[in-house]
Scaffold this motif. Structure first.
Motif, PDB file in Angstrom:
ATOM      1  N   VAL A 169      -6.605  15.820   3.136  1.00  0.00           N
ATOM      2  CA  VAL A 169      -7.100  14.449   3.253  1.00  0.00           C
ATOM      3  C   VAL A 169      -6.019  13.485   2.772  1.00  0.00           C
ATOM      4  N   THR A 170      -5.859  12.381   3.505  1.00  0.00           N
ATOM      5  CA  THR A 170      -4.891  11.349   3.152  1.00  0.00           C
ATOM      6  C   THR A 170      -5.614  10.035   2.921  1.00  0.00           C
ATOM      7  N   ALA A 171      -5.268   9.366   1.832  1.00  0.00           N
ATOM      8  CA  ALA A 171      -5.885   8.074   1.511  1.00  0.00           C
ATOM      9  C   ALA A 171      -4.803   7.017   1.331  1.00  0.00           C
ATOM     10  N   ARG A 172      -5.076   5.832   1.858  1.00  0.00           N
ATOM     11  CA  ARG A 172      -4.207   4.678   1.626  1.00  0.00           C
ATOM     12  C   ARG A 172      -4.755   3.929   0.424  1.00  0.00           C
ATOM     13  N   HIS A 173      -3.854   3.398  -0.411  1.00  0.00           N
ATOM     14  CA  HIS A 173      -4.283   2.748  -1.645  1.00  0.00           C
ATOM     15  C   HIS A 173      -3.172   1.848  -2.178  1.00  0.00           C
ATOM     16  N   ARG A 174      -3.530   1.009  -3.134  1.00  0.00           N
ATOM     17  CA  ARG A 174      -2.524   0.216  -3.824  1.00  0.00           C
ATOM     18  C   ARG A 174      -1.757   1.148  -4.759  1.00  0.00           C
TER      19      ARG A 174
ATOM     20  N   THR B 232       0.838  -1.203   0.000  1.00  0.00           N
ATOM     21  CA  THR B 232       0.000   0.000   0.000  1.00  0.00           C
ATOM     22  C   THR B 232       0.868   1.246   0.000  1.00  0.00           C
ATOM     23  N   SER B 233       0.288   2.307  -0.480  1.00  0.00           N
ATOM     24  CA  SER B 233       0.896   3.629  -0.484  1.00  0.00           C
ATOM     25  C   SER B 233      -0.098   4.585   0.154  1.00  0.00           C
ATOM     26  N   SER B 234       0.325   5.796   0.396  1.00  0.00           N
ATOM     27  CA  SER B 234      -0.617   6.820   0.835  1.00  0.00           C
ATOM     28  C   SER B 234      -0.331   8.098   0.063  1.00  0.00           C
ATOM     29  N   THR B 235      -1.392   8.830  -0.194  1.00  0.00           N
ATOM     30  CA  THR B 235      -1.305  10.090  -0.916  1.00  0.00           C
ATOM     31  C   THR B 235      -2.112  11.120  -0.146  1.00  0.00           C
ATOM     32  N   THR B 236      -1.544  12.323  -0.004  1.00  0.00           N
ATOM     33  CA  THR B 236      -2.211  13.426   0.686  1.00  0.00           C
ATOM     34  C   THR B 236      -2.510  14.540  -0.309  1.00  0.00           C
ATOM     35  N   VAL B 237      -3.724  15.065  -0.225  1.00  0.00           N
ATOM     36  CA  VAL B 237      -4.156  16.170  -1.076  1.00  0.00           C
ATOM     37  C   VAL B 237      -4.658  17.289  -0.172  1.00  0.00           C
ATOM     38  N   SER B 238      -4.240  18.512  -0.469  1.00  0.00           N
ATOM     39  CA  SER B 238      -4.726  19.701   0.248  1.00  0.00           C
ATOM     40  C   SER B 238      -5.316  20.651  -0.770  1.00  0.00           C
TER      41      SER B 238
ATOM     42  N   THR C 153      -0.917   1.171  -7.833  1.00  0.00           N
ATOM     43  CA  THR C 153      -1.420   1.393  -9.195  1.00  0.00           C
ATOM     44  C   THR C 153      -2.911   1.697  -9.244  1.00  0.00           C
ATOM     45  N   GLN C 154      -3.526   1.899  -8.101  1.00  0.00           N
ATOM     46  CA  GLN C 154      -4.970   2.124  -8.043  1.00  0.00           C
ATOM     47  C   GLN C 154      -5.326   3.543  -8.470  1.00  0.00           C
ATOM     48  N   MET C 155      -6.408   3.678  -9.259  1.00  0.00           N
ATOM     49  CA  MET C 155      -6.902   4.997  -9.646  1.00  0.00           C
ATOM     50  C   MET C 155      -7.570   5.645  -8.435  1.00  0.00           C
ATOM     51  N   LEU C 156      -7.295   6.930  -8.216  1.00  0.00           N
ATOM     52  CA  LEU C 156      -7.853   7.654  -7.075  1.00  0.00           C
ATOM     53  C   LEU C 156      -8.864   8.679  -7.564  1.00  0.00           C
ATOM     54  N   TYR C 157      -9.856   8.948  -6.721  1.00  0.00           N
ATOM     55  CA  TYR C 157     -10.914   9.899  -7.052  1.00  0.00           C
ATOM     56  C   TYR C 157     -11.013  10.956  -5.960  1.00  0.00           C
ATOM     57  N   LEU C 158     -11.333  12.182  -6.361  1.00  0.00           N
ATOM     58  CA  LEU C 158     -11.578  13.281  -5.433  1.00  0.00           C
ATOM     59  C   LEU C 158     -12.984  13.800  -5.724  1.00  0.00           C
ATOM     60  N   ASN C 159     -13.855  13.763  -4.712  1.00  0.00           N
ATOM     61  CA  ASN C 159     -15.231  14.228  -4.875  1.00  0.00           C
ATOM     62  C   ASN C 159     -15.556  15.242  -3.777  1.00  0.00           C
ATOM     63  N   VAL C 160     -16.332  16.251  -4.152  1.00  0.00           N
ATOM     64  CA  VAL C 160     -16.750  17.285  -3.198  1.00  0.00           C
ATOM     65  C   VAL C 160     -18.268  17.386  -3.246  1.00  0.00           C
ATOM     66  N   LYS C 161     -18.900  17.362  -2.047  1.00  0.00           N
ATOM     67  CA  LYS C 161     -20.357  17.485  -1.947  1.00  0.00           C
ATOM     68  C   LYS C 161     -20.697  18.525  -0.884  1.00  0.00           C
ATOM     69  N   LYS C 162     -21.751  19.284  -1.150  1.00  0.00           N
ATOM     70  CA  LYS C 162     -22.270  20.230  -0.161  1.00  0.00           C
ATOM     71  C   LYS C 162     -23.760  20.405  -0.419  1.00  0.00           C
ATOM     72  N   LYS C 163     -24.587  20.057   0.573  1.00  0.00           N
ATOM     73  CA  LYS C 163     -26.032  20.242   0.454  1.00  0.00           C
ATOM     74  C   LYS C 163     -26.376  21.707   0.659  1.00  0.00           C
TER      75      LYS C 163
END
Length: 73
Positions: free
Chosen positions: A53-58, A10-16, A60-70
């Motif tokens: 936000v930091t996500a753990r993943h394989r 596994t790897s981890s990637t952080t996005v700000s 070669t796995q494709m990562l997604y970033l989604n934003v929601k606000k009601k």
């Protein structure tokens, strides 16, 4: 042969970033989800619309970033 997910590398990637409406007004309380399918991590934006936000993943796995606000004006 059986491989458990804990044996896969596994790897981890952080996005700000910052969530804004029309590039100007910061959006507080938006839900930001990041990661691979079924392995997302979700955080909420602060008063300035900022998030980290930091996500753990394989590796070669494709990562997604989604934003929601009601109830967005």
């Amino acid at each position: 042969m059986f491989l458990s997910a804990c044996f896969l590398p596994t790897s981890s990637t952080t996005v700000s970033g910052r969530v804004t409406q029309y590039g100007e007004k910061p959006i507080e309380g938006a839900e930001v989800s990041f990661g691979g399918t079924g392995m997302e991590t979700t955080v909420t934006t602060d008063a300035d619309g900022k998030f980290t936000v930091t996500a753990r993943h394989r590796p070669t796995q494709m990562l997604y970033l989604n934003v929601k606000k009601k109830d967005l004006e």
